[in-house]
Design an enzyme around this catalytic site. Structure first.
Site, short mmCIF file in Angstrom:
data_model
loop_
_atom_site.label_atom_id
_atom_site.label_comp_id
_atom_site.label_asym_id
_atom_site.label_seq_id
_atom_site.Cartn_x
_atom_site.Cartn_y
_atom_site.Cartn_z
N ASN A 15 70.11 127.08 -14.31
CA ASN A 15 71.44 127.04 -13.65
C ASN A 15 72.35 127.93 -14.52
O ASN A 15 72.75 127.53 -15.61
CB ASN A 15 71.91 125.59 -13.62
CG ASN A 15 73.13 125.31 -12.78
OD1 ASN A 15 73.76 124.28 -12.96
ND2 ASN A 15 73.48 126.17 -11.87
N ASN A 66 82.68 127.36 -9.10
CA ASN A 66 81.48 127.74 -8.36
C ASN A 66 81.55 129.23 -7.98
O ASN A 66 82.62 129.86 -8.09
CB ASN A 66 81.36 126.88 -7.10
CG ASN A 66 81.05 125.42 -7.42
OD1 ASN A 66 80.15 125.14 -8.19
ND2 ASN A 66 81.81 124.50 -6.83
N CYS A 75 80.22 119.62 -14.63
CA CYS A 75 78.96 120.36 -14.55
C CYS A 75 78.06 119.93 -15.71
O CYS A 75 78.41 120.14 -16.88
CB CYS A 75 79.22 121.87 -14.61
SG CYS A 75 77.69 122.82 -14.51
N GLY A 76 76.94 119.32 -15.37
CA GLY A 76 76.03 118.82 -16.40
C GLY A 76 75.39 119.94 -17.21
O GLY A 76 75.39 119.91 -18.44
N ASN A 152 81.41 114.59 -9.58
CA ASN A 152 81.36 115.41 -8.36
C ASN A 152 80.39 114.74 -7.36
O ASN A 152 79.55 113.92 -7.74
CB ASN A 152 80.98 116.87 -8.67
CG ASN A 152 79.73 116.98 -9.50
OD1 ASN A 152 79.09 115.98 -9.80
ND2 ASN A 152 79.36 118.18 -9.87
N HIS A 154 77.45 113.90 -4.57
CA HIS A 154 76.05 114.24 -4.30
C HIS A 154 75.51 113.40 -3.15
O HIS A 154 75.84 112.22 -3.02
CB HIS A 154 75.19 113.99 -5.54
CG HIS A 154 75.54 114.91 -6.67
ND1 HIS A 154 74.94 116.13 -6.85
CD2 HIS A 154 76.47 114.79 -7.65
CE1 HIS A 154 75.48 116.72 -7.91
NE2 HIS A 154 76.41 115.93 -8.41
N ASN A 185 77.34 118.23 -2.80
CA ASN A 185 76.09 118.81 -3.28
C ASN A 185 74.96 118.03 -2.62
O ASN A 185 75.11 116.83 -2.34
CB ASN A 185 76.01 118.67 -4.80
CG ASN A 185 77.14 119.39 -5.52
OD1 ASN A 185 77.16 120.61 -5.58
ND2 ASN A 185 78.11 118.64 -6.03
N GLU A 203 73.79 123.51 -3.93
CA GLU A 203 75.06 123.16 -4.59
C GLU A 203 76.27 123.56 -3.75
O GLU A 203 76.35 124.70 -3.26
CB GLU A 203 75.17 123.86 -5.95
CG GLU A 203 74.42 123.14 -7.03
CD GLU A 203 74.88 123.56 -8.41
OE1 GLU A 203 76.09 123.69 -8.65
OE2 GLU A 203 74.01 123.77 -9.26
N ARG A 204 77.18 122.63 -3.67
CA ARG A 204 78.48 122.91 -3.05
C ARG A 204 79.07 124.15 -3.75
O ARG A 204 79.14 124.22 -4.97
CB ARG A 204 79.39 121.70 -3.29
CG ARG A 204 80.82 121.87 -2.88
CD ARG A 204 81.61 120.62 -3.08
NE ARG A 204 81.85 120.29 -4.48
CZ ARG A 204 82.74 119.41 -4.91
NH1 ARG A 204 83.48 118.76 -4.04
NH2 ARG A 204 82.90 119.14 -6.17
N CYS A 212 70.56 121.45 -11.22
CA CYS A 212 71.92 120.90 -11.24
C CYS A 212 71.87 119.65 -12.13
O CYS A 212 71.12 118.71 -11.83
CB CYS A 212 72.37 120.56 -9.82
SG CYS A 212 74.01 119.82 -9.76
N THR A 214 74.38 117.35 -12.91
CA THR A 214 74.94 116.16 -12.27
C THR A 214 74.04 115.73 -11.12
O THR A 214 73.88 114.53 -10.85
CB THR A 214 76.37 116.42 -11.76
OG1 THR A 214 76.38 117.62 -10.99
CG2 THR A 214 77.38 116.51 -12.90
N GLY A 215 73.39 116.71 -10.46
CA GLY A 215 72.47 116.41 -9.37
C GLY A 215 71.24 115.67 -9.88
O GLY A 215 70.72 114.76 -9.20
N1 LIG Z 1 78.46 122.78 -7.48
C1 LIG Z 1 79.00 121.66 -8.19
C2 LIG Z 1 79.48 122.02 -9.58
C3 LIG Z 1 78.39 122.47 -10.53
C4 LIG Z 1 77.39 121.38 -10.91
C5 LIG Z 1 76.36 121.86 -11.86
N2 LIG Z 1 75.52 122.91 -11.49
C6 LIG Z 1 75.70 120.81 -12.73
O1 LIG Z 1 74.81 121.20 -13.50
O2 LIG Z 1 76.09 119.65 -12.72
C7 LIG Z 1 80.18 121.04 -7.42
O3 LIG Z 1 80.92 121.77 -6.75
O4 LIG Z 1 80.35 119.82 -7.48
#
Ligand SMILES: N[C@@H](CCC[C@H](N)C(=O)O)C(=O)O
Length: 269
Positions: A15, A66, A75-76, A152, A154, A185, A203-204, A212, A214-215
């Site tokens: 990422n 983004n 962002c994790g 964020n 998911h 996301n 990803e959003r 991702c 957080t994902g």
């Molecule tokens: N696209 C996400 C923000 C980025 C998250 C990221 N890649 C991660 O590693 O957590 C959003 O808009 O919530």
């Protein structure tokens, strides 16, 4: 007047973001720059732009944009990369670093070997679990998703086989369902073992990415609440694995993985 901004391209499990230390190189139009610099042919090429700044309440701050210029709360993968960046750039000597984000202060535990940060564990805080089995329709198919916020949003969808879902076509439809006014996301997840899953993400604001953070956390939490996985799970994404643990005692999610410095440069604005 044209000025040169120093940037570092880093990735966490593939990422990739462009990192700028705004304490040395202030930026006043991050939304526009994220769009321009993220483009692979005419920019630097990335999933977005991350600004590292000072903070009154933590060691440093993080702002994440983004590739479409939208700002996210958290962002994790970027939080781990910032741990590596600030230590190896000599901005801190600490192995425990606090980071102010729009979703609160996160604590990063750095593993340092011969002055190199080789692994980072991030205390991602407590997840917010929404609907556990939400039925949604996209592209003529019905999907059952679990709604989790890690700061964020998911939507985690378990599938029997990963190739069951065409992420490129269904991802944008699910991201923008009217049910999610702030968009979401989207993760498709196949359980391989009770402590190992395969995950692909839309990803959003950035589309398909290699990983991702957080994902991955949302995936691990959804696996537990859906009774599919254990509290400690290896989440294998296109760009590599992360280890996620949802600690029973504290209720917090801990994410462990690496961070890689790809290249540095200067770009004119
Ligand atoms: N696209 C996400 C923000 C980025 C998250 C990221 N890649 C991660 O590693 O957590 C959003 O808009 O919530």
């Amino acid at each position: 007047m044209t000025k040169s901004i120093r940037f570092t391209k880093m990735h966490g499990a593939g990422n990739d973001y462009i990192y700028v230390n705004t304490m040395a190189y202030p930026i006043d139009n991050p939304e526009e720059l994220s769009i321009a610099w993220s483009k692979p042919h005419t920019g630097i090429g990335s999933d977005g732009l991350v600004l590292i700044g000072s903070s009154d309440i933590a060691d440093f701050s993080m702002h994440i944009y983004n590739a479409d210029g939208s700002e996210a709360m958290m962002c994790g993968n970027a939080s781990r990369c910032i741990g590596k960046y600030v230590y190896e750039a000599g901005l801190t000597q600490k192995n425990k670093v606090t980071l102010e984000t729009l979703s609160g202060i996160k604590e990063l535990q750095l593993k340092i070997e011969r002055e190199e940060v080789t692994e980072i564990t991030v205390d991602m805080g407590m997840p917010a679990v929404g609907e556990i089995a939400l039925e949604v329709e996209a592209g003529g198919e019905i999907y059952t998703g679990t709604v989790i916020s890690m700061g964020n949003p998911h939507l985690v969808i378990f599938v029997d086989e990963m190739d069951q879902a065409d992420l490129a076509s269904v991802g944008p439809l699910l991201e923008c369902l009217p049910l999610f006014p702030d968009r979401t996301n989207v993760e498709f997840v196949q359980v391989l073992k009770p402590d190992e899953v395969r995950m692909r993400v839309w990803e959003r604001g950035s589309g398909i990415t290699q990983a991702c953070g957080t994902g991955a956390c949302a995936t691990a939490v959804a696996g537990v609440v859906r009774g599919k996985t254990k509290r400690k799970t290896k989440v294998i994404m296109d760009g590599g694995p992360l280890t996620i643990e949802w600690d029973e005692r504290s209720g917090k999610v801990f994410m462990t993985g690496g961070a890689v410095n790809v290249f540095e440069g200067f770009i004119k604005v």
